[in-house]
Scaffold this motif. Sequence first.
Motif, PDB file in Angstrom:
ATOM      1  N   TRP A   2       0.824  -1.205   0.000  1.00 47.23           N
ATOM      2  CA  TRP A   2       0.000   0.000   0.000  1.00 47.23           C
ATOM      3  C   TRP A   2       0.863   1.261   0.000  1.00 47.23           C
ATOM      4  O   TRP A   2       0.667   2.179  -0.812  1.00 47.23           O
ATOM      5  CB  TRP A   2      -0.911  -0.038   1.225  1.00 47.23           C
ATOM      6  N   LEU A   3       1.846   1.318   0.908  1.00 48.05           N
ATOM      7  CA  LEU A   3       2.698   2.500   1.014  1.00 48.05           C
ATOM      8  C   LEU A   3       3.603   2.679  -0.206  1.00 48.05           C
ATOM      9  O   LEU A   3       3.962   3.808  -0.557  1.00 48.05           O
ATOM     10  CB  LEU A   3       3.550   2.411   2.284  1.00 48.05           C
ATOM     11  N   CYS A   4       3.983   1.587  -0.835  1.00 47.98           N
ATOM     12  CA  CYS A   4       4.894   1.656  -1.978  1.00 47.98           C
ATOM     13  C   CYS A   4       4.181   1.973  -3.291  1.00 47.98           C
ATOM     14  O   CYS A   4       4.788   2.552  -4.206  1.00 47.98           O
ATOM     15  CB  CYS A   4       5.667   0.351  -2.122  1.00 47.98           C
ATOM     16  N   THR A   5       2.910   1.599  -3.401  1.00 47.04           N
ATOM     17  CA  THR A   5       2.202   1.772  -4.677  1.00 47.04           C
ATOM     18  C   THR A   5       1.281   2.987  -4.691  1.00 47.04           C
ATOM     19  O   THR A   5       1.299   3.781  -5.642  1.00 47.04           O
ATOM     20  CB  THR A   5       1.392   0.512  -5.011  1.00 47.04           C
ATOM     21  N   SER A   6       0.469   3.141  -3.667  1.00 41.57           N
ATOM     22  CA  SER A   6      -0.487   4.251  -3.639  1.00 41.57           C
ATOM     23  C   SER A   6      -0.722   4.702  -2.205  1.00 41.57           C
ATOM     24  O   SER A   6      -1.768   4.427  -1.605  1.00 41.57           O
ATOM     25  CB  SER A   6      -1.811   3.815  -4.277  1.00 41.57           C
ATOM     26  N   PRO A   7       0.254   5.414  -1.619  1.00 44.17           N
ATOM     27  CA  PRO A   7       0.174   5.771  -0.201  1.00 44.17           C
ATOM     28  C   PRO A   7      -0.876   6.840   0.081  1.00 44.17           C
ATOM     29  O   PRO A   7      -1.214   7.641  -0.799  1.00 44.17           O
ATOM     30  CB  PRO A   7       1.581   6.308   0.095  1.00 44.17           C
ATOM     31  N   PRO A   8      -1.404   6.868   1.294  1.00 43.77           N
ATOM     32  CA  PRO A   8      -2.334   7.939   1.685  1.00 43.77           C
ATOM     33  C   PRO A   8      -1.634   9.298   1.657  1.00 43.77           C
ATOM     34  O   PRO A   8      -0.420   9.386   1.824  1.00 43.77           O
ATOM     35  CB  PRO A   8      -2.729   7.548   3.118  1.00 43.77           C
ATOM     36  N   PHE A   9      -2.429  10.360   1.485  1.00 42.41           N
ATOM     37  CA  PHE A   9      -1.853  11.705   1.424  1.00 42.41           C
ATOM     38  C   PHE A   9      -2.890  12.723   1.899  1.00 42.41           C
ATOM     39  O   PHE A   9      -4.103  12.463   1.836  1.00 42.41           O
ATOM     40  CB  PHE A   9      -1.415  12.031  -0.002  1.00 42.41           C
ATOM     41  N   PRO A  10      -2.438  13.900   2.378  1.00 41.36           N
ATOM     42  CA  PRO A  10      -3.384  14.941   2.807  1.00 41.36           C
ATOM     43  C   PRO A  10      -4.182  15.458   1.614  1.00 41.36           C
ATOM     44  O   PRO A  10      -3.641  15.647   0.530  1.00 41.36           O
ATOM     45  CB  PRO A  10      -2.473  16.035   3.380  1.00 41.36           C
ATOM     46  N   ASP A  11      -5.461  15.690   1.845  1.00 40.01           N
ATOM     47  CA  ASP A  11      -6.333  16.132   0.763  1.00 40.01           C
ATOM     48  C   ASP A  11      -7.392  17.050   1.356  1.00 40.01           C
ATOM     49  O   ASP A  11      -7.527  17.163   2.588  1.00 40.01           O
ATOM     50  CB  ASP A  11      -6.981  14.913   0.096  1.00 40.01           C
ATOM     51  N   LYS A  12      -8.135  17.712   0.510  1.00 39.23           N
ATOM     52  CA  LYS A  12      -9.248  18.527   0.976  1.00 39.23           C
ATOM     53  C   LYS A  12     -10.477  18.261   0.115  1.00 39.23           C
ATOM     54  O   LYS A  12     -10.382  18.115  -1.102  1.00 39.23           O
ATOM     55  CB  LYS A  12      -8.891  20.010   0.981  1.00 39.23           C
ATOM     56  N   ASP A  13     -11.598  18.172   0.796  1.00 37.34           N
ATOM     57  CA  ASP A  13     -12.880  17.917   0.129  1.00 37.34           C
ATOM     58  C   ASP A  13     -13.644  19.233   0.049  1.00 37.34           C
ATOM     59  O   ASP A  13     -14.072  19.778   1.074  1.00 37.34           O
ATOM     60  CB  ASP A  13     -13.658  16.875   0.926  1.00 37.34           C
ATOM     61  N   THR A  14     -13.811  19.733  -1.152  1.00 37.64           N
ATOM     62  CA  THR A  14     -14.506  21.011  -1.346  1.00 37.64           C
ATOM     63  C   THR A  14     -15.923  20.824  -1.893  1.00 37.64           C
ATOM     64  O   THR A  14     -16.586  21.806  -2.211  1.00 37.64           O
ATOM     65  CB  THR A  14     -13.705  21.900  -2.315  1.00 37.64           C
ATOM     66  N   HIS A  15     -16.379  19.597  -2.012  1.00 36.58           N
ATOM     67  CA  HIS A  15     -17.652  19.327  -2.674  1.00 36.58           C
ATOM     68  C   HIS A  15     -18.741  18.804  -1.739  1.00 36.58           C
ATOM     69  O   HIS A  15     -19.928  18.980  -2.027  1.00 36.58           O
ATOM     70  CB  HIS A  15     -17.447  18.317  -3.811  1.00 36.58           C
ATOM     71  N   SER A  16     -18.364  18.150  -0.650  1.00 26.10           N
ATOM     72  CA  SER A  16     -19.379  17.519   0.210  1.00 26.10           C
ATOM     73  C   SER A  16     -20.249  18.534   0.929  1.00 26.10           C
ATOM     74  O   SER A  16     -21.461  18.359   1.052  1.00 26.10           O
ATOM     75  CB  SER A  16     -18.694  16.604   1.235  1.00 26.10           C
ATOM     76  N   LEU A  17     -19.641  19.614   1.441  1.00 25.50           N
ATOM     77  CA  LEU A  17     -20.373  20.629   2.188  1.00 25.50           C
ATOM     78  C   LEU A  17     -20.144  21.995   1.554  1.00 25.50           C
ATOM     79  O   LEU A  17     -18.998  22.382   1.309  1.00 25.50           O
ATOM     80  CB  LEU A  17     -19.918  20.643   3.657  1.00 25.50           C
TER      81      LEU A  17
END
Length: 304
Positions: A173-188
């Motif tokens: 998981w960490l080597c192929t597609s690791p988590p990263f900080p993001d922001k959701d501007t569409h839900s609310l």
Amino acid sequence: MFKLFFFSDMDACTTCPEDSYPNKPQNECIPRVISYLSFKENLGIILSLLAITMLIITAFVFGIFVRHRNTPVVKANNQRLTYILLISLLLCFLCSFLFIGQPVKVTCLLRQTTFGIVFSIALSSVLAKTITVVLAFVATLPGSRVRKWVGKRTANSIFVLCSFIQILICIVWLCTSPPFPDKDTHSLNTKIILECNEGSAILFYSALGYMGLLAMASFTVAFLSRKLPESFNEAKFITFGTLVFCSVWLCFIPTYLSTKGKDTVVVEIFSILASGAGLLACIFSPKCYIILLRPELLWRKGES
């Protein structure tokens, strides 16, 4: 995107920037509020206090077991795995703090992978202890051929193998597609949600699914062996512990998928604390009861 209308010219309109939204008359842009679970808000404080409380209780239980390490109650059913289970539960409660506060690169990389690995280590030790109880009973039957499998080597092998699989999933998981900080501007409309994007949804649910598989395996083995004689009754306590664990995480999945923003994080933290507390209470409270309140039984029960 949100349209902003100017009354001076109804034919002309423009869009509000991503960090703002239009008011009701749609003639002004209002800044959107940044939203994440903070240590300063009530929910963050309550969950932090719950995690600290569980840390203290687990550390207290661990201290009791270390102090009485030479008694049969503590030595029964692989003492090393018991210590590993307690330490992993400590780390489970500790990792809940990774979910509180503004998401940054380090916490996003660590929160789900640490949680997955630590909980899998706890469940692997529970599964190994459960299988050890069953093998120990079967070995007492006349003509049994499983006596050669009874011992620490079998339990340790089960623990290492089951833990390694989850570690391997998290490394991929960490080597192929690791988590990263993001922001959701569409839900609310009025808020910008700061969150951790899990990267690969497949690997995220694979880690959760494997953890669920370990829990179900532990519960199944413990449930089938719940009617063993009194001297092998640890399987009963493991049954209750894994039942609580499975119930919490079965409720977690639909709730997690139906919530947004900080509520999603709150649901996961609560699930971590509740399932860890269930394992701690159901597996260790009977032994703590004997050690603290019925010390005369310490040397009469080789298994509890």
